[in-house]
Design a protein around this motif. Sequence first.
Motif, PDB file in Angstrom:
ATOM      1  N   PRO A  31       0.798  -1.232   0.000  1.00  0.00           N
ATOM      2  CA  PRO A  31       0.000   0.000   0.000  1.00  0.00           C
ATOM      3  C   PRO A  31       0.831   1.283   0.000  1.00  0.00           C
ATOM      4  O   PRO A  31       0.422   2.301  -0.578  1.00  0.00           O
ATOM      5  CB  PRO A  31      -0.828  -0.119   1.282  1.00  0.00           C
ATOM      6  CG  PRO A  31      -0.997  -1.586   1.467  1.00  0.00           C
ATOM      7  CD  PRO A  31       0.311  -2.195   1.019  1.00  0.00           C
ATOM      8  N   GLU A  32       2.027   1.231   0.615  1.00  0.00           N
ATOM      9  CA  GLU A  32       2.877   2.433   0.643  1.00  0.00           C
ATOM     10  C   GLU A  32       3.267   2.888  -0.763  1.00  0.00           C
ATOM     11  O   GLU A  32       3.588   4.055  -0.981  1.00  0.00           O
ATOM     12  CB  GLU A  32       4.154   2.162   1.448  1.00  0.00           C
ATOM     13  CG  GLU A  32       3.911   1.979   2.933  1.00  0.00           C
ATOM     14  CD  GLU A  32       5.182   1.624   3.679  1.00  0.00           C
ATOM     15  OE1 GLU A  32       5.711   2.482   4.391  1.00  0.00           O
ATOM     16  OE2 GLU A  32       5.643   0.468   3.542  1.00  0.00           O
ATOM     17  N   LEU A  33       3.271   1.940  -1.734  1.00  0.00           N
ATOM     18  CA  LEU A  33       3.665   2.280  -3.110  1.00  0.00           C
ATOM     19  C   LEU A  33       2.633   3.154  -3.811  1.00  0.00           C
ATOM     20  O   LEU A  33       2.932   3.760  -4.844  1.00  0.00           O
ATOM     21  CB  LEU A  33       3.870   0.995  -3.934  1.00  0.00           C
ATOM     22  CG  LEU A  33       4.971   0.049  -3.448  1.00  0.00           C
ATOM     23  CD1 LEU A  33       4.958  -1.248  -4.281  1.00  0.00           C
ATOM     24  CD2 LEU A  33       6.334   0.718  -3.554  1.00  0.00           C
ATOM     25  N   VAL A  34       1.417   3.228  -3.257  1.00  0.00           N
ATOM     26  CA  VAL A  34       0.347   4.022  -3.895  1.00  0.00           C
ATOM     27  C   VAL A  34       0.809   5.463  -4.117  1.00  0.00           C
ATOM     28  O   VAL A  34       0.470   6.083  -5.135  1.00  0.00           O
ATOM     29  CB  VAL A  34      -0.948   3.968  -3.039  1.00  0.00           C
ATOM     30  CG1 VAL A  34      -1.931   5.052  -3.470  1.00  0.00           C
ATOM     31  CG2 VAL A  34      -1.587   2.594  -3.153  1.00  0.00           C
ATOM     32  N   THR A  35       1.611   5.991  -3.194  1.00  0.00           N
ATOM     33  CA  THR A  35       2.037   7.394  -3.305  1.00  0.00           C
ATOM     34  C   THR A  35       2.813   7.665  -4.593  1.00  0.00           C
ATOM     35  O   THR A  35       2.872   8.802  -5.047  1.00  0.00           O
ATOM     36  CB  THR A  35       2.948   7.802  -2.129  1.00  0.00           C
ATOM     37  OG1 THR A  35       4.100   6.968  -2.126  1.00  0.00           O
ATOM     38  CG2 THR A  35       2.223   7.668  -0.805  1.00  0.00           C
ATOM     39  N   GLN A  36       3.414   6.616  -5.160  1.00  0.00           N
ATOM     40  CA  GLN A  36       4.222   6.802  -6.371  1.00  0.00           C
ATOM     41  C   GLN A  36       3.381   6.804  -7.646  1.00  0.00           C
ATOM     42  O   GLN A  36       3.919   7.008  -8.735  1.00  0.00           O
ATOM     43  CB  GLN A  36       5.279   5.682  -6.471  1.00  0.00           C
ATOM     44  CG  GLN A  36       6.257   5.676  -5.318  1.00  0.00           C
ATOM     45  CD  GLN A  36       7.182   4.463  -5.371  1.00  0.00           C
ATOM     46  OE1 GLN A  36       7.456   3.919  -6.435  1.00  0.00           O
ATOM     47  NE2 GLN A  36       7.656   4.039  -4.214  1.00  0.00           N
TER      48      GLN A  36
END
Lengths: 214, 236
Positions: free
Chosen positions: A31-36
């Motif tokens: 989920p942290e990759l969503v920011t990219q």
Amino acid sequence: MSHGWTREQMAARAAHDIPDGAYVNLGIGIPELVTQFVPEGREFIYHTENGMLGMGPPPTEDERDLDLMNAGKKYVTELPGAVYFHHADSFSMIRGGHIDVCVLGTMQVAENGDIANWSTGAPDAIPAVGGAMDLVQGVEKIYVITQHTTKTGEPKLVGRCSYPLTGAGVVSRIFTDLAVVDVTPDGFQVVELAPGVDFDEVQQKTGAPIRPPA
Amino acid sequence: MINKQCPSVAEAVADIPDGATVMVGGFGASGSPVELLHALIDHGARDLTVINNNTGNGEVGLAALIGNGQVRKMICSFPRSSQSKVFPELYRAGRIELEVVPQGTLAERIRAAGAGIPAFYTPTAVGTVLAEGKESREFDGREYLMERWLKADFALIKCETADPLGNLTFNKTGRNFSPLMCMAATTTIVQATHLVARGNINPEHIVTPGIFVDRVVEVPDPVHEDILIAEGRRYA
């Protein structure tokens, strides 16, 4: 020919379903990759449970403030317009229904929307729940990003969760490496298949009945 | 003139008795009152119940207090840490008790205690093992659990700036549970990185009003757990 989505593509696909202006809480891991992968022309504002809206990317060594962390206890930065608040305000945002979307990883999701992502329930496991139970009850849209199966090939989309629940009947949509799947009153419904994946494979790797895309 | 200033961390914690319930501000290493915790280790009070989101890092601060055998029970939301084995080893050996509380419920229980509200209802943890033994009630067609307030005898808090009245500001996400704990403890003890004269904090910028604070001790240039751990330090 490609087969299925990578972690980054799963995150991008989830980002595609988050509306402009959403207040978003991201779990640890994929989920942290969503920011990219915020789509062009949209802005998401990131909430972290430990008391911040407007969280930015990891700092350089010079930028680092030892008190500025996210809920995963990683150092982060503040974006213009960021705000800090105490834990009761932070969880009022969650429990009061003010956060629009929460994207979580998981161990299991059931066809009725139950999610198990906090404990294996093993006798020697140290139970550690953090904010997961608050998020799944308080945030309107609970999105899950997960591999479709475990490393040993067991389905993670199941009829009933065998691990202890984080929340009952709370998941809206699941983004896996094979498909986008909705949780409906009638169970799992494929919304979209990943490139090179056919429905039979998804059905075979899902631990409950699942309906093909309309 | 009211002056809550205390000359040293040792004097600030000197009356914490064995068996006390102690809230400790901080979320992981962020906002952790390390100097007050080390003073509590030196002071030696035992059989403590400690309330914090976590169980400390490395072998410093809260982890060192636990490792020193001074804590009977932890109340927290996330007792695991990538940086500490102290709590897991004691827990698996059956030498420390644990009450796991969802993070929002933990915050609200503390806030409720500070606000004089003995119990409240929340949907958090409905349908989970953490609901077992809790009273539940339906409101407008949805099930909620009753949760009790959570009080403490003492709170150990780190803030950025304080004045002699105990008015406080915090630094970024170092704020976390601290303003709530200031309200919920009978005696709130604060270490301030900067102690300024009365009137030198803009009243509009004060986060915690001094009415919730009992003692302030200035600790300039406080140590940080992550730095201590990176240097391989332990406190014992």
